[in-house]
Design an enzyme around this catalytic site. Structure first.
Site, PDB file in Angstrom:
ATOM      1  N   LEU A 187      -1.152 -57.289 -20.485  1.00 31.21           N
ATOM      2  CA  LEU A 187       0.289 -57.143 -20.696  1.00 31.21           C
ATOM      3  C   LEU A 187       0.996 -58.374 -20.152  1.00 31.21           C
ATOM      4  CD1 LEU A 187       0.782 -53.384 -19.696  1.00 31.21           C
ATOM      5  CD2 LEU A 187       0.561 -54.353 -21.994  1.00 31.21           C
ATOM      6  N   ASP A 211       5.718 -64.932  -8.415  1.00 27.85           N
ATOM      7  CA  ASP A 211       5.833 -66.394  -8.351  1.00 27.85           C
ATOM      8  C   ASP A 211       7.236 -66.911  -8.623  1.00 27.85           C
ATOM      9  OD1 ASP A 211       5.937 -65.766 -11.051  1.00 27.85           O
ATOM     10  OD2 ASP A 211       4.967 -67.635 -11.651  1.00 27.85           O
ATOM     11  N   ASN A 213       8.800 -67.251 -11.315  1.00 33.01           N
ATOM     12  CA  ASN A 213       8.787 -68.073 -12.527  1.00 33.01           C
ATOM     13  C   ASN A 213       8.276 -69.499 -12.285  1.00 33.01           C
ATOM     14  OD1 ASN A 213       9.167 -67.621 -15.248  1.00 33.01           O
ATOM     15  ND2 ASN A 213      11.150 -68.634 -15.306  1.00 33.01           N
ATOM     16  N   LEU A 233       5.429 -55.377 -23.619  1.00 34.03           N
ATOM     17  CA  LEU A 233       6.132 -54.109 -23.789  1.00 34.03           C
ATOM     18  C   LEU A 233       7.295 -54.302 -24.764  1.00 34.03           C
ATOM     19  CD1 LEU A 233       6.315 -52.802 -20.096  1.00 34.03           C
ATOM     20  CD2 LEU A 233       4.681 -52.168 -21.869  1.00 34.03           C
ATOM     21  N   LYS A 245      13.063 -61.242 -18.807  1.00 38.18           N
ATOM     22  CA  LYS A 245      12.287 -60.055 -19.185  1.00 38.18           C
ATOM     23  C   LYS A 245      11.077 -59.819 -18.296  1.00 38.18           C
ATOM     24  CE  LYS A 245      11.405 -61.095 -23.447  1.00 38.18           C
ATOM     25  NZ  LYS A 245      10.855 -60.913 -24.806  1.00 38.18           N
TER      26      LYS A 245
END
Length: 329
Positions: A187, A211, A213, A233, A245
């Protein structure tokens, strides 16, 4: 007159005084006669009246104590009955729990990419996943894999009870050493594949990475390198958010648990997503239009002839050259 005669004359008088005082004391202890005795001071009369009232209400106090005792006994019996009913309700609810064959894996192979403070956050997220699964109506099979390094040390130091966790598989090995490759779906929000339904025969992997990003797209790249299936998802189909997201490990975990219980992605998202994400429901018409637009764009790209594609590439190339010339000026 001699001293003996004086003492003899005084003795009958003293005896009379002693007798009188004794009689007054007896009358005082027997009732209101003593209280009305003018020889007593005001404070003495108050004390006597208080004592008489106390003694007169002795039986009444005794009856009140019995009543309170009986009331407490009845309250305890009522609480015991309610407790028995609630316990039976819990047992009934527990019997209605239906475990799912679906597997959720937390991949902890990113330990070397995180600072210690982020490792601690991941530890808390894993704790939350474990607790939520224990309370879930359809608990899943939980795996924590590649446990080592900072994360394991932090768990050993701050949560020694993790070795006694129930209904969870914690391994130092990689998940592909435990699970069949064909059963695994990673995922990741960067995947172009959108997950519409959960397959109970699959093992869905959640990247154990906090992290902020700094390592964008690393889970997607890792899935492609390993040659395993991947998906995201269906967040965009149901929710608009002010923030990115990318969700925390426990949020993804809880969303899947909620979907198993409610059967609705939208309900699952809005049950779990925190308010700080600014989640707003997507308009169904807007979502349908967006899907149609995506389908049209895909069909257009598929129907282009090689000559059309070549012409478009030449046009893009000339546009790029012009842009470079303008930037150099």
């Amino acid at each position: 007159m001699s001293d003996d005669s004086v003492k003899a004359a005084a003795s009958p008088q003293q005896e009379n005084n002693v007798g009188t005082n004794t009689k007054q004391g007896a009358e005082s202890s027997n009732g209101g006669t003593a209280a009305e005795n003018p020889t007593l001071s005001k404070s003495q009369r108050k004390k006597l009246l208080k004592q008489q009232k106390w003694e007169g209400e002795r039986e009444l106090r005794k009856q009140r104590r019995k009543q309170r005792k009986q009331q407490r006994r009845e309250e305890r019996l009522g609480q015991a009955e309610e407790g028995g009913e609630s316990n039976s309700c819990r047992k009934r609810l527990r019997r209605e729990v239906l475990p799912s064959s679906l597997r959720l894996v937390v991949d902890c192979s990113f330990d070397n990419l995180m600072a210690l403070k982020d490792v601690r956050k991941l530890h808390k997220q894993i704790q939350r996943c474990y607790a939520e699964n224990r309370r879930a109506l359809h608990p899943v099979q939980v795996y924590v894999t590649s446990l080592s390094g900072q994360l394991k040390q932090n768990m050993d130091e701050n949560d020694k009870g993790w070795v006694n966790w129930k209904d969870i598989t914690i391994k130092t090995e990689h998940y592909l050493e435990i699970l069949a490759k064909g059963d695994v779906v990673y995922l990741t929000s960067d995947s172009p594949n959108v997950l519409t339904e959960l397959d109970p025969t699959k093992a869905y992997v959640i990247g154990g990475l906090v992290d902020h990003n700094h390592h964008k797209g690393i889970t997607f790249e890792r899935a492609k390198e390993l040659g395993i299936d991947h998906a995201q998802l269906p967040l965009s189909s149901f929710v608009k958010m002010n923030s990115r997201k990318v969700l925390a490990v426990n949020h993804v975990f809880e969303i899947i648990l909620a979907h198993l219980e409610k059967g609705s992605w939208q309900e699952a998202f809005f049950t779990v997503l925190p308010q700080r994400k600014g989640a707003v429901a997507v308009d169904p018409d807007e979502a349908a239009a967006r899907e149609k637009q995506d389908e049209d764009s895909d069909s257009d790209s598929d129907t282009n002839t090689p000559d059309q594609k070549e012409g478009r590439e030449e046009l893009d190339s000339s546009h790029t050259d012009n842009s470079k010339e303008r930037s150099d000026v």
